[in-house]
Design a protein around this motif. Structure first.
Motif, PDB file in Angstrom:
ATOM      1  N   ALA A 140      54.936  16.948  52.041  1.00 53.26           N
ATOM      2  CA  ALA A 140      53.923  15.681  52.506  1.00 53.26           C
ATOM      3  C   ALA A 140      52.648  16.219  52.024  1.00 53.26           C
ATOM      4  O   ALA A 140      51.707  15.444  51.610  1.00 53.26           O
ATOM      5  CB  ALA A 140      53.894  15.080  53.613  1.00 53.26           C
ATOM      6  N   SER A 141      52.149  17.436  52.818  1.00 51.47           N
ATOM      7  CA  SER A 141      50.858  17.584  52.576  1.00 51.47           C
ATOM      8  C   SER A 141      50.215  18.217  50.925  1.00 51.47           C
ATOM      9  O   SER A 141      48.987  18.030  50.921  1.00 51.47           O
ATOM     10  CB  SER A 141      50.508  19.055  53.425  1.00 51.47           C
ATOM     11  OG  SER A 141      51.172  20.239  52.822  1.00 51.47           O
ATOM     12  N   ALA A 142      51.021  18.289  50.214  1.00 48.54           N
ATOM     13  CA  ALA A 142      50.696  18.570  48.717  1.00 48.54           C
ATOM     14  C   ALA A 142      51.081  17.555  48.021  1.00 48.54           C
ATOM     15  O   ALA A 142      50.854  17.736  46.711  1.00 48.54           O
ATOM     16  CB  ALA A 142      51.647  19.898  48.507  1.00 48.54           C
ATOM     17  N   LEU A 143      51.465  16.475  48.258  1.00 49.22           N
ATOM     18  CA  LEU A 143      51.853  15.302  47.608  1.00 49.22           C
ATOM     19  C   LEU A 143      50.595  14.608  47.056  1.00 49.22           C
ATOM     20  O   LEU A 143      49.576  14.370  47.799  1.00 49.22           O
ATOM     21  CB  LEU A 143      52.821  14.417  48.104  1.00 49.22           C
ATOM     22  CG  LEU A 143      54.318  14.768  48.408  1.00 49.22           C
ATOM     23  CD1 LEU A 143      54.898  13.811  49.277  1.00 49.22           C
ATOM     24  CD2 LEU A 143      54.928  15.230  46.945  1.00 49.22           C
ATOM     25  N   PRO A 144      50.545  13.817  45.913  1.00 53.46           N
ATOM     26  CA  PRO A 144      49.529  12.732  45.706  1.00 53.46           C
ATOM     27  C   PRO A 144      49.458  11.986  46.793  1.00 53.46           C
ATOM     28  O   PRO A 144      50.521  11.433  47.463  1.00 53.46           O
ATOM     29  CB  PRO A 144      49.961  12.222  44.251  1.00 53.46           C
ATOM     30  CG  PRO A 144      50.796  13.274  43.778  1.00 53.46           C
ATOM     31  CD  PRO A 144      51.575  13.870  44.703  1.00 53.46           C
ATOM     32  N   VAL A 145      48.427  11.308  47.042  1.00 50.92           N
ATOM     33  CA  VAL A 145      48.025   9.992  48.085  1.00 50.92           C
ATOM     34  C   VAL A 145      48.983   9.044  47.830  1.00 50.92           C
ATOM     35  O   VAL A 145      49.787   8.780  48.996  1.00 50.92           O
ATOM     36  CB  VAL A 145      46.674   9.779  48.235  1.00 50.92           C
ATOM     37  CG1 VAL A 145      46.526   8.648  49.108  1.00 50.92           C
ATOM     38  CG2 VAL A 145      45.673  11.100  48.462  1.00 50.92           C
ATOM     39  N   LYS A 146      49.120   8.520  46.495  1.00 51.98           N
ATOM     40  CA  LYS A 146      49.960   7.287  46.597  1.00 51.98           C
ATOM     41  C   LYS A 146      51.385   7.738  46.839  1.00 51.98           C
ATOM     42  O   LYS A 146      51.991   6.958  47.631  1.00 51.98           O
ATOM     43  CB  LYS A 146      49.822   7.183  44.784  1.00 51.98           C
ATOM     44  CG  LYS A 146      50.682   5.809  44.837  1.00 51.98           C
ATOM     45  CD  LYS A 146      50.809   5.338  43.224  1.00 51.98           C
ATOM     46  CE  LYS A 146      51.718   4.197  42.940  1.00 51.98           C
ATOM     47  NZ  LYS A 146      51.725   3.986  41.474  1.00 51.98           N
ATOM     48  N   THR A 147      52.038   8.858  46.366  1.00 50.64           N
ATOM     49  CA  THR A 147      53.576   8.973  46.678  1.00 50.64           C
ATOM     50  C   THR A 147      53.570   9.391  48.436  1.00 50.64           C
ATOM     51  O   THR A 147      54.462   8.923  49.107  1.00 50.64           O
ATOM     52  CB  THR A 147      54.141  10.329  46.016  1.00 50.64           C
ATOM     53  OG1 THR A 147      53.733  10.115  44.844  1.00 50.64           O
ATOM     54  CG2 THR A 147      55.374  10.900  46.170  1.00 50.64           C
TER      55      THR A 147
END
Length: 333
Positions: free
Chosen positions: A120-127
């Motif tokens: 989660a902490s590394a995912l693009p904001v949208k995802t």
């Protein structure tokens, strides 16, 4: 983190997880360019192979395990190619699938929740946003449906179906760190322990199905829920229901069968017609003596709650499933 160990494996953990990491890298490495194939609905519950959308559902479910394994491979190696796969698959499933709130059809979404939790902490904001919203919808939807049922809970609201509901609720709650959902998860976990497990440790499912297959299927999601709680310093292994039952008591009840000290002929007196249908169709495990190795993953999971289950786990299989070896490399002490 609601379930797995710290995001970057420590040196000792890398050593313990090394073989599991290699298995995952080999498994996921050949699928780095794969495209997700999400369905709006999955349905396998109560059906056999080639019936309805069973086959399509089983194939689509492979996406869920793949994104979990890719998330673990990314966590272990730091290789962004694995993260990009998780991003692609999470976004596709979160924006396509419509929860049916059938816990047997949806139990494998625990793998998707783990994939989100790990990345989660590394995912693009949208995802990140759409995946979090999907997980919240899933967890809260199950709570609402359970709480709309009259008490005492009956039928599929006290057998293995409920264990799978509780697992999904707990994993969603701790992943999102949602206080209200965490409180509901703990309340429903203890309620299920009391409804499903007797003071002697035997489960309702054993009585109804006359099968250790369903004891394992009942307890595995409860152990997974307890592992999610454990990462937040809550001990659900020994959480005691009003009737005196605990998850530990049920695992102890199953242990002699897992060790081969007791045996059991499966489904002989099952009260569920679908069990006879599967036996007649020749589905493995629905006739004859129970095979203890079927409890291997259950006891490897339980060994992460308490080291006293490690000897049973190792007796059943010298190594845990690859994903678990990487997720939680070292057994609990």
């Amino acid at each position: 983190m609601n379930f797995c160990a710290a995001p970057a494996l420590q040196t000792s953990e890398r050593t313990n997880a090394a073989s599991g990491v290699q298995v995952l890298i080999k498994s996921v490495g050949g699928q780095l360019a794969a495209q997700p194939k999400p369905l709006a609905r999955l349905h396998t519950e109560g059906t056999l192979a080639h019936e309805g959308i069973y086959d399509a559902s089983v194939e689509a479910e492979q996406d869920l395990g793949l994104m979990r394994d890719a998330a673990l491979a990314w966590r272990a190696t730091g290789d962004d190619r694995y993260l990009k796969l998780v991003d692609r698959f999470l976004l596709a499933w979160s924006t396509t699938y419509q929860p049916s709130f059938d816990p047997i059809d949806e139990t494998h979404f625990d793998a998707m929740i783990l994939a989100y939790d790990l990345t989660a902490s590394a995912l693009p904001v949208k995802t990140r946003n759409v995946a979090a919203a999907f997980i919240a919808k899933l967890g809260n939807g199950y709570v609402a449906r359970i709480d709309n049922e009259p008490r005492p809970l009956k039928g599929t609201y006290r057998n293995n179906w409920q264990s799978h509901r509780v697992k999904l609720i707990a994993m969603a709650a701790f992943t999102l760190d949602d206080r209200k959902l965490i409180d509901a998860a703990q309340r429903l976990f203890v309620e299920q322990i009391g409804n499903n497990i007797g003071p002697d440790g035997a489960t309702v499912d054993f009585t109804e199905r006359d099968a250790l297959h369903y004891v394992t299927y009942d307890l595995e999601p409860l152990v997974a829920a307890a592992l999610a709680a454990r990462r937040h310093n809550r001990n659900w292994l020994t959480a005691r229901a009003d009737n005196g039952a605990t998850l530990a008591l049920a695992l102890d009840w199953l242990a002699p069968y897992a060790l081969g000290q007791k045996t059991h002929d499966e489904f002989v007196h099952s009260s569920v017609a679908f069990d006879a249908k599967r036996r007649e169709a020749g589905v493995a495990g629905y006739a004859g003596q129970w095979e203890p190795k079927r409890a291997s993953q259950l006891f490897h999971l339980a060994a992460r709650l308490s080291g006293r289950y490690a000897p049973i786990a190792l007796h059943l299989s010298p190594t845990p499933p690859a994903w678990l070896a990487v997720c939680l490399p070292v057994e609990a002490r």
